[in-house]
Write a protein that holds these residues in place. Sequence first.
Motif, mmCIF file in Angstrom:
data_model
loop_
_atom_site.group_PDB
_atom_site.id
_atom_site.type_symbol
_atom_site.label_atom_id
_atom_site.label_comp_id
_atom_site.label_asym_id
_atom_site.label_seq_id
_atom_site.Cartn_x
_atom_site.Cartn_y
_atom_site.Cartn_z
ATOM 1 N N HIS A 222 0.850 -1.194 0.000
ATOM 2 C CA HIS A 222 0.000 0.000 0.000
ATOM 3 C C HIS A 222 0.883 1.239 0.000
ATOM 4 O O HIS A 222 2.059 1.178 0.372
ATOM 5 N N ILE A 223 0.326 2.361 -0.429
ATOM 6 C CA ILE A 223 1.117 3.598 -0.446
ATOM 7 C C ILE A 223 0.864 4.465 0.784
ATOM 8 O O ILE A 223 1.534 5.475 0.979
ATOM 9 N N ASP A 224 -0.091 4.063 1.629
ATOM 10 C CA ASP A 224 -0.455 4.845 2.814
ATOM 11 C C ASP A 224 0.473 4.498 3.975
ATOM 12 O O ASP A 224 0.518 3.351 4.430
ATOM 13 N N ALA A 225 1.201 5.496 4.478
ATOM 14 C CA ALA A 225 2.144 5.264 5.575
ATOM 15 C C ALA A 225 1.447 4.913 6.876
ATOM 16 O O ALA A 225 2.083 4.400 7.810
ATOM 17 N N ASN A 226 0.147 5.171 6.971
ATOM 18 C CA ASN A 226 -0.592 4.858 8.194
ATOM 19 C C ASN A 226 -0.991 3.388 8.272
ATOM 20 O O ASN A 226 -1.529 2.950 9.283
ATOM 21 N N ARG A 227 -0.749 2.650 7.223
ATOM 22 C CA ARG A 227 -1.048 1.217 7.208
ATOM 23 C C ARG A 227 0.255 0.435 7.320
ATOM 24 O O ARG A 227 1.286 0.852 6.795
ATOM 25 N N ALA A 228 0.178 -0.725 7.967
ATOM 26 C CA ALA A 228 1.372 -1.568 8.082
ATOM 27 C C ALA A 228 1.887 -1.959 6.701
ATOM 28 O O ALA A 228 3.100 -2.012 6.465
ATOM 29 N N ALA A 229 0.959 -2.204 5.757
ATOM 30 C CA ALA A 229 1.349 -2.604 4.404
ATOM 31 C C ALA A 229 1.926 -1.445 3.605
ATOM 32 O O ALA A 229 2.386 -1.642 2.481
ATOM 33 N N GLY A 230 1.901 -0.240 4.182
ATOM 34 C CA GLY A 230 2.456 0.916 3.486
ATOM 35 C C GLY A 230 3.777 1.387 4.057
ATOM 36 O O GLY A 230 4.337 2.381 3.595
ATOM 37 N N ARG A 231 4.287 0.662 5.077
ATOM 38 C CA ARG A 231 5.519 1.112 5.728
ATOM 39 C C ARG A 231 6.753 0.326 5.285
ATOM 40 O O ARG A 231 7.846 0.546 5.808
ATOM 41 N N GLY A 232 6.579 -0.592 4.349
ATOM 42 C CA GLY A 232 7.715 -1.331 3.818
ATOM 43 C C GLY A 232 8.443 -0.538 2.746
ATOM 44 O O GLY A 232 8.094 0.611 2.444
ATOM 45 N N PRO A 233 9.467 -1.135 2.131
ATOM 46 C CA PRO A 233 10.231 -0.428 1.090
ATOM 47 C C PRO A 233 9.375 0.064 -0.070
ATOM 48 O O PRO A 233 9.625 1.144 -0.611
ATOM 49 N N GLY A 234 8.364 -0.732 -0.469
ATOM 50 C CA GLY A 234 7.517 -0.323 -1.588
ATOM 51 C C GLY A 234 6.760 0.958 -1.302
ATOM 52 O O GLY A 234 6.761 1.898 -2.104
ATOM 53 N N GLY A 235 6.098 1.013 -0.153
ATOM 54 C CA GLY A 235 5.364 2.217 0.224
ATOM 55 C C GLY A 235 6.284 3.409 0.412
ATOM 56 O O GLY A 235 5.966 4.536 0.013
ATOM 57 N N GLN A 236 7.447 3.166 1.025
ATOM 58 C CA GLN A 236 8.414 4.250 1.226
ATOM 59 C C GLN A 236 8.892 4.812 -0.112
ATOM 60 O O GLN A 236 8.983 6.031 -0.296
ATOM 61 N N ALA A 237 9.209 3.912 -1.046
ATOM 62 C CA ALA A 237 9.698 4.358 -2.355
ATOM 63 C C ALA A 237 8.626 5.132 -3.102
ATOM 64 O O ALA A 237 8.910 6.148 -3.748
ATOM 65 N N TRP A 238 7.385 4.667 -3.029
ATOM 66 C CA TRP A 238 6.292 5.358 -3.730
ATOM 67 C C TRP A 238 6.148 6.791 -3.219
ATOM 68 O O TRP A 238 6.033 7.733 -3.996
#
Length: 677
Positions: A222-238
């Motif tokens: 995910h691209i949302d930093a408020n979600r656990a699925a958004g705090r990995g490298p993919g979300g950070q890079a996006w």
Amino acid sequence: MAAYGKEAASALTRIDLLDRRALAEIVECTFAQVGQCQPVADILSRLNAEEFARLKGQLADYIAMLLEPNLDAETHATQARRVGAVHAFVGLGPQWLAHTYSIVEQQIVDRLSALPIERSAPVERSINQRILLDIREQAESFGTVGKSLTATITQIDRSINSVANLSDLIRGAFEAMDSIEGLLAGLFLRSDSTGELQVEATFGLGRRYHEAMEEGETPKIHIDANRAAGRGPGGQAWRSAEIVVAHDWMASADRAPWRSVSAELGFRSGAAIPLLDESGRTIALLMLYSHYPGFFASNRIEKFLIHLQLVLGREVARRIHAPIVPMTESTAYRRLLDIQSVAVLYQPIVNLRDSTLVKVEALARLIDERGEMIPAQRFLPALGESDLLQLFETVLRIACRDCMMLECAGLRTNIAVNIPAPALADPRYREVLFAILLENGLAPNRLTLEMLETPEDAADLTRHERSIAQLRAHGIEIEQDDLGSAHSSLVRLDRYPFDGVKIDQALVQGARIHPQRALEFILHLTRLAHALDIPVTVEGLENHGTIEAATILGADRGQGYGIARPMQASELLQWHADFQHRIDPQTPQTSLGAMAGFLLWDLQLAELARWPNMLAEFTRGDSIIDRYRRTHAATDARLEHLLARTRAEASQGANHERYRRARQEVMKELHEHWTSM
């Protein structure tokens, strides 16, 4: 002393001081020394205890191989090149390899010092020769890895120049990357409206990783930093629009949601590469994974990632208009195409002046396992170049067969088939096209090819211009589809001798919310095409009002649900027998038609600016909107008042401020009439 052969074997056979225990001690001492230096310390820090123990065992095994009496040159070279590639990928350069071997060799020499010189000297010389050869082979492997990356970059760059759509672009890039030693998996993702990243293509173990996401075994990125699925490298890079590298994929807490499946697949490092548009905004994401910790840390891999970001980012941005098609769907679509689960529906195109049938457009549909039809706008973005050729051949063959069947039943009509712009210069399409026409006995002048909107450069325009001229020489008509949807369609209008143009239905469908804007588009695009002596078809005519307005504004032909929905070939006969749609462009029945008439009146008023003596007579004359008011809005006192005021102000000319305000009041009133229907 030779490194291999009988003499070396004889010398090494008599060693009894280098048993497994001694090798373990050599390994411990070696790591104790090199492990204090950069970059070795960084590389070792990425290993967990189990991996470090395994690495020690592998080094002990490798030293044992170097001491194997019967080792031959070919086996040694093969093993050295394999290990050298690993060292290259994790960032351990030749200088550190030589340093490590100097430590190993010194420890072996120290242990051999207990032997008589006549026994130790031949062994030392043989081992020294083997170590030098090992370093040489590994160093050559370093160069091979560099050449492999260069070849991959070249392959990607070349494929970019030969593909027209997003599907082929990513597929070609992934085919090239799949050959890189050490890369386990790759994903291409784009964000949907919720911020969840949808996987559209994979290579290697990326397919299994994607399946795990779809089955809920691991979360989607995910691209949302408020979600656990958004705090990995993919979300950070996006979010950051910068490349994010995870040298140790399993170590950080932000990768916890994906850890279980990643461990199963052997992911030990990863890289998230955001692909950016010209403004620096992330539009897509590449995720790459390796089974080597620190794989993405080396200088050569870092440069490779930057090149991917720049080149693929630019090319994806050119093709980003393609809608997102999740990989599960795109795979299913290609399978349906492969098994010929294709149907063709036909939508009539009629003359707006007399309602006669001009031609029918062949519309491709895929048929899924439940027998439901999948429209082209859903599956076309998932198809690559070879898929599109296969679809064109299938649709054209069915359409030609149906056209001849209709003629036998008493309905003679022409057919229109969509074709990608690059296909016009593709000899494979030409071969298929003329073979199918001949096979079905259909004259070329009964076929229209509707040229789809795709990006073109100057070289494309020149090639396509020649191809269009050749096809038209055979009698085939060429139409520009989706006029007004992009800049290139207007460039084409200037360059190509089209037999017709179609105004994009997206412009017409805005008539419900912004009717004036939609009608302005139809009016001016129609005038532009007519100035070039090109007939105009308006798509998306969904009701009597849009049909009436398009007719009043001068369009030649119409197509849309208000005329006929797409239908089976067998249904065309009955539709043709029943169809009646009379339009009187001088006396509109709808407020949208009245608005179209008022736009024409306003245009004529502006053109009279050069003849002021004719202005008064023109403003007193009867007009289309007057006839609409008398027949369909006689009780609307406000509209009557606004029209009278507009006529009075029009005497000052079309550019006078009071007239422009009065004009907009009339438009607003007609807009309210239309939206209240």
